[in-house]
Design an enzyme around this catalytic site. Structure first.
Site, PDB file in Angstrom:
ATOM      1  N   GLU A  91       0.824  -1.201   0.000  1.00  0.00           N
ATOM      2  CA  GLU A  91       0.000   0.000   0.000  1.00  0.00           C
ATOM      3  C   GLU A  91       0.865   1.261   0.000  1.00  0.00           C
ATOM      4  OE1 GLU A  91      -4.178  -1.353   1.909  1.00  0.00           O
ATOM      5  OE2 GLU A  91      -2.673  -0.780   3.382  1.00  0.00           O
ATOM      6  N   CYS A 104       3.393   8.616   1.365  1.00  0.00           N
ATOM      7  CA  CYS A 104       3.946   7.667   2.324  1.00  0.00           C
ATOM      8  C   CYS A 104       4.257   6.374   1.555  1.00  0.00           C
ATOM      9  CB  CYS A 104       2.910   7.449   3.420  1.00  0.00           C
ATOM     10  SG  CYS A 104       3.489   6.387   4.722  1.00  0.00           S
ATOM     11  N   CYS A 149       6.725  -6.510   7.233  1.00  0.00           N
ATOM     12  CA  CYS A 149       7.803  -5.985   8.067  1.00  0.00           C
ATOM     13  C   CYS A 149       8.213  -7.059   9.056  1.00  0.00           C
ATOM     14  CB  CYS A 149       7.331  -4.733   8.821  1.00  0.00           C
ATOM     15  SG  CYS A 149       8.677  -3.901   9.706  1.00  0.00           S
ATOM     16  N   CYS A 151       6.762  -4.577  15.820  1.00  0.00           N
ATOM     17  CA  CYS A 151       6.352  -3.553  16.789  1.00  0.00           C
ATOM     18  C   CYS A 151       4.908  -3.840  17.199  1.00  0.00           C
ATOM     19  CB  CYS A 151       6.485  -2.151  16.202  1.00  0.00           C
ATOM     20  SG  CYS A 151       8.182  -1.752  15.737  1.00  0.00           S
ATOM     21  N   CYS A 204       1.617  -1.986  15.538  1.00  0.00           N
ATOM     22  CA  CYS A 204       1.599  -1.710  14.093  1.00  0.00           C
ATOM     23  C   CYS A 204       0.880  -2.831  13.325  1.00  0.00           C
ATOM     24  CB  CYS A 204       3.033  -1.566  13.595  1.00  0.00           C
ATOM     25  SG  CYS A 204       3.122  -1.205  11.835  1.00  0.00           S
ATOM     26  N   CYS A 217      -1.386   6.129   9.858  1.00  0.00           N
ATOM     27  CA  CYS A 217      -0.130   5.497  10.282  1.00  0.00           C
ATOM     28  C   CYS A 217      -0.395   4.153  10.922  1.00  0.00           C
ATOM     29  CB  CYS A 217       0.558   6.304  11.376  1.00  0.00           C
ATOM     30  SG  CYS A 217       1.053   7.913  10.913  1.00  0.00           S
TER      31      CYS A 217
HETATM   32  N1  SAH Z   1       9.674   0.944  10.088  1.00  0.00           N
HETATM   33  C1  SAH Z   1       9.680   2.365  10.023  1.00  0.00           C
HETATM   34  C2  SAH Z   1       8.642   2.959   9.089  1.00  0.00           C
HETATM   35  C3  SAH Z   1       7.233   2.422   9.158  1.00  0.00           C
HETATM   36  S1  SAH Z   1       6.179   2.921  10.468  1.00  0.00           S
HETATM   37  C4  SAH Z   1       9.560   2.941  11.407  1.00  0.00           C
HETATM   38  O1  SAH Z   1       9.377   2.195  12.360  1.00  0.00           O
HETATM   39  O2  SAH Z   1       9.735   4.149  11.571  1.00  0.00           O
HETATM   40  C5  SAH Z   1       5.803   4.584  10.236  1.00  0.00           C
HETATM   41  C6  SAH Z   1       5.338   5.277  11.532  1.00  0.00           C
HETATM   42  O3  SAH Z   1       3.987   4.919  11.885  1.00  0.00           O
HETATM   43  C7  SAH Z   1       6.208   4.929  12.695  1.00  0.00           C
HETATM   44  O4  SAH Z   1       6.498   6.010  13.508  1.00  0.00           O
HETATM   45  C8  SAH Z   1       5.327   3.948  13.419  1.00  0.00           C
HETATM   46  O5  SAH Z   1       5.750   3.779  14.701  1.00  0.00           O
HETATM   47  C9  SAH Z   1       3.962   4.580  13.264  1.00  0.00           C
HETATM   48  N2  SAH Z   1       2.871   3.660  13.571  1.00  0.00           N
HETATM   49  C10 SAH Z   1       2.871   2.334  13.401  1.00  0.00           C
HETATM   50  N3  SAH Z   1       1.704   1.799  13.804  1.00  0.00           N
HETATM   51  C11 SAH Z   1       0.941   2.814  14.236  1.00  0.00           C
HETATM   52  C12 SAH Z   1      -0.396   2.895  14.739  1.00  0.00           C
HETATM   53  N4  SAH Z   1      -1.173   1.812  14.876  1.00  0.00           N
HETATM   54  N5  SAH Z   1      -0.865   4.118  15.065  1.00  0.00           N
HETATM   55  C13 SAH Z   1      -0.102   5.209  14.896  1.00  0.00           C
HETATM   56  N6  SAH Z   1       1.143   5.189  14.409  1.00  0.00           N
HETATM   57  C14 SAH Z   1       1.679   4.003  14.092  1.00  0.00           C
END
Ligand code: SAH
Length: 388
Positions: free
Chosen positions: A95, A108, A115, A119, A122, A363
Site C-alpha cells: 500500500e 507515504c 515488516c 512492533c 503496528c 499510520c
Molecule cells: N519501520 C519504520 C517505518 C514504518 S512505520 C519505522 O518504524 O519508523 C511509520 C510510523 O507509523 C512509525 O512512527 C510507526 O511507529 C507509526 N505507527 C505504526 N503503527 C501505528 C499505529 N497503529 N498508530 C499510529 N502510528 C503508528
C-alpha cells in the site's frame, strides 16, 4: 529457445542508466532524456519518446521495459487522503498513501512487503514479512501517485505550467509542480533493512531529471537500525525520523523489540552523529500515544530529559487502532498535557493529525495483502503483549 526477460529500466538510477546506454553504444545523456520522459512527463511508452532515434526506441522496446505494479484499488478519503493497493510482479500487494495538505502533498512510501520488526502497535507487523522491495517497486509508487492524481485532478499543487510539448520535447526542469512534493519512507516495512534499494530509489526521487525533490523533502523513518543510520549519513543524508515511542529501554523493548539489539543510548548517539555539525538539522522523533502505556506526565518528563541534548522535533501520533489489537488511543486531554510538558521543557513538539482513517490509510494501518513467509500472522493472533 530461452529469451532473457527484458530489463526494467525503472530499477536504474541515473548512474546505472548512463552505464546502460554506454553499453548500448549510446551517449550518456540519453539517460537524462529517458528519466525526463518517464518521471517528468509520465511517458512509459518508448515509441512516444520522440527525441530518441527510431532505432534506439526499437532497441529499447526489444530488450527493455518500464514495468509498473498494477493498481488493484484506489481509495479516496473524505479528507482528500488517497490510498492505493498495488500488485507487484510476484502477486504480493503493498500500500501507498497520499496525504494532501495546504502547501504540500506527502506520499507515504513502502519499502518492504510486510515488516520483520514486530512492533506491538503496528498493523503491518501483524501481517508478517515477505521480502524487500526492489528499486523499481519503490520509485514506481511515486510515479503511480503523481500520474493517478494528475489524471483525476487531485493534489492542488499544479500551477499553470505549460503543457509539455511531447513532439518537440520542449520542456523546462524548473516549472515542475507535481502532486507529490514530499516523500516519507513510512509505509510498510523498515527502510534501513532494505538499504541499497531504498537509497537508490531516494537518489532517483531527488534527481533533477526525475522528480527533483530536495533532501529536505525526503524523510526516512526508522525503528532504529543503528549501524544503517551511520551508513545513511555517509551515502544519502535525507531527513531522518526515528520511531521512539518510549522514554526508557524497559518500555521500548516491549513496544519496539529491535530496541533490545540497539538500545536507546546507542540510538540517540547515532542521531547525534547523523546531525553532526549541521546546526539546522533536527531529528524527528515519532511517539505513538497509547492509553495508559506511554502517555503519563512522568513519561513526558522522562522523554524531555532524554532529548534535552538532541536537536529534535517530537511528533506525537494518536494511536490508530486496527482489528484484533488490544491497545487504545490516549484521549485528547492526555495528549495535550503530554505535549505541554514537552513544550514546557523546551522540546519542539507537534501533534500529528490523523488522516485517512475512513479508508484505513492512517499510520500503522497499512497492511497490503501478501504471503507471510514468517508465519507471524498466525502466531500474532494468539499473542497478547503484557505491559506492567
Ligand atoms: N519501520 C519504520 C517505518 C514504518 S512505520 C519505522 O518504524 O519508523 C511509520 C510510523 O507509523 C512509525 O512512527 C510507526 O511507529 C507509526 N505507527 C505504526 N503503527 C501505528 C499505529 N497503529 N498508530 C499510529 N502510528 C503508528
Amino acid at each position: 529457445m530461452l529469451i532473457d526477460s527484458p530489463i526494467n529500466l525503472l530499477s536504474m538510477d541515473r548512474n546505472a542508466m548512463e552505464s546502460y546506454f554506454c553499453d548500448l553504444g549510446e551517449k550518456r545523456f540519453r539517460a537524462k532524456q529517458l528519466l525526463q520522459w518517464i518521471y517528468q512527463r509520465n511517458v512509459i511508452d518508448f515509441a512516444k519518446m520522440t527525441d530518441l532515434s527510431k532505432s534506439l526506441r526499437k532497441k529499447l522496446s526489444d530488450e527493455a521495459c518500464l514495468a509498473m505494479p498494477i493498481i488493484v484499488s484506489q481509495q479516496l478519503s473524505a479528507d482528500g487522503t488517497c490510498k492505493w493497493l498495488l500488485e507487484l510482479k510476484d502477486g504480493n500487494c503493498i500500500e501507498t498513501v497520499y496525504i494532501p495538505e495546504k502547501d504540500r502533498g506527502t506520499l507515504c512510501v513502502s519499502s518492504q512487503v510486510g515488516c520483520g520488526l514486530n512492533c506491538t502497535f503496528c498493523a503491518t507487523a501483524r501481517q508478517g514479512y515477505n521480502r524487500n522491495l526492489d528499486v523499481d517497486e519503490i520509485i514506481a509508487q511515486v510515479w503511480i501517485a503523481n500520474n493517478a492524481l494528475e489524471s483525476i485532478g487531485v493534489g492542488g499543487y499544479f500551477d499553470n505550467r505549460p503543457q509539455d510539448d511531447l513532439e518537440t520535447g520542449d520542456f523546462s526542469l524548473t516549472d515542475q509542480r507535481r502532486p507529490v512534493t514530499n516523500v516519507v519512507m513510512m509505509g510498510m516495512g523498515e527502510p534501513l533493512l532494505n538499504f541499497e534499494s531504498v537509497v537508490a530509489a531516494m537518489n532517483l526521487m531527488m534527481d533533477d531529471f526525475s522528480f527533483g525533490l530536495s533532501k529536505r523533502r525526503v524523510t526516512l523513518s526508522t525503528a532504529g537500525v543503528v549501524p544503517a543510520i551511520d551508513r545513511l549519513a555517509e551515502s544519502c543524508p535525507v531527513s531522518l525520523a526515528v520511531s521512539l515511542h518510549a522514554p526508557n529501554d524497559e518500555l521500548r523493548n516491549k513496544l519496539v523489540p529491535i530496541n533490545k539489539k540497539y538500545p536507546i543510548e546507542q540510538l540517540l548517539a547515532a542521531c547525534l552523529r547523523y546531525v553532526g555539525e549541521n546546526k539546522r538539522q533536527r531529528i524527528t522523533f515519532e511517539y505513538v500515544m497509547l492509553k495508559g502505556i506511554n502517555d503519563s506526565p512522568s513519561h513526558a518528563r522522562e522523554l524531555a530529559k532524554l532529548l534535552e541534548d538532541v536537536p529534535s522535533k517530537v511528533n506525537l501520533i494518536p494511536f490508530n487502532p486496527f482489528e484484533g489489537v488490544h491497545l487504545e488511543r490516549s484521549d485528547s486531554r492526555t495528549i495535550d498535557r503530554f505535549r505541554d510538558i514537552l513544550l514546557g521543557q523546551g522540546i519542539f513538539t507537534i501533534m500529528r493529525r490523523t488522516r485517512g482513517e475512513d479508508i484505513d490509510a492512517a499510520c500503522g494501518q497499512l497492511a497490503g495483502d501478501f504471503h507471510d513467509r514468517t508465519k507471524r500472522s498466525v502466531h500474532m493472533k494468539q499473542q497478547k503483549v503484557v505491559f506492567s
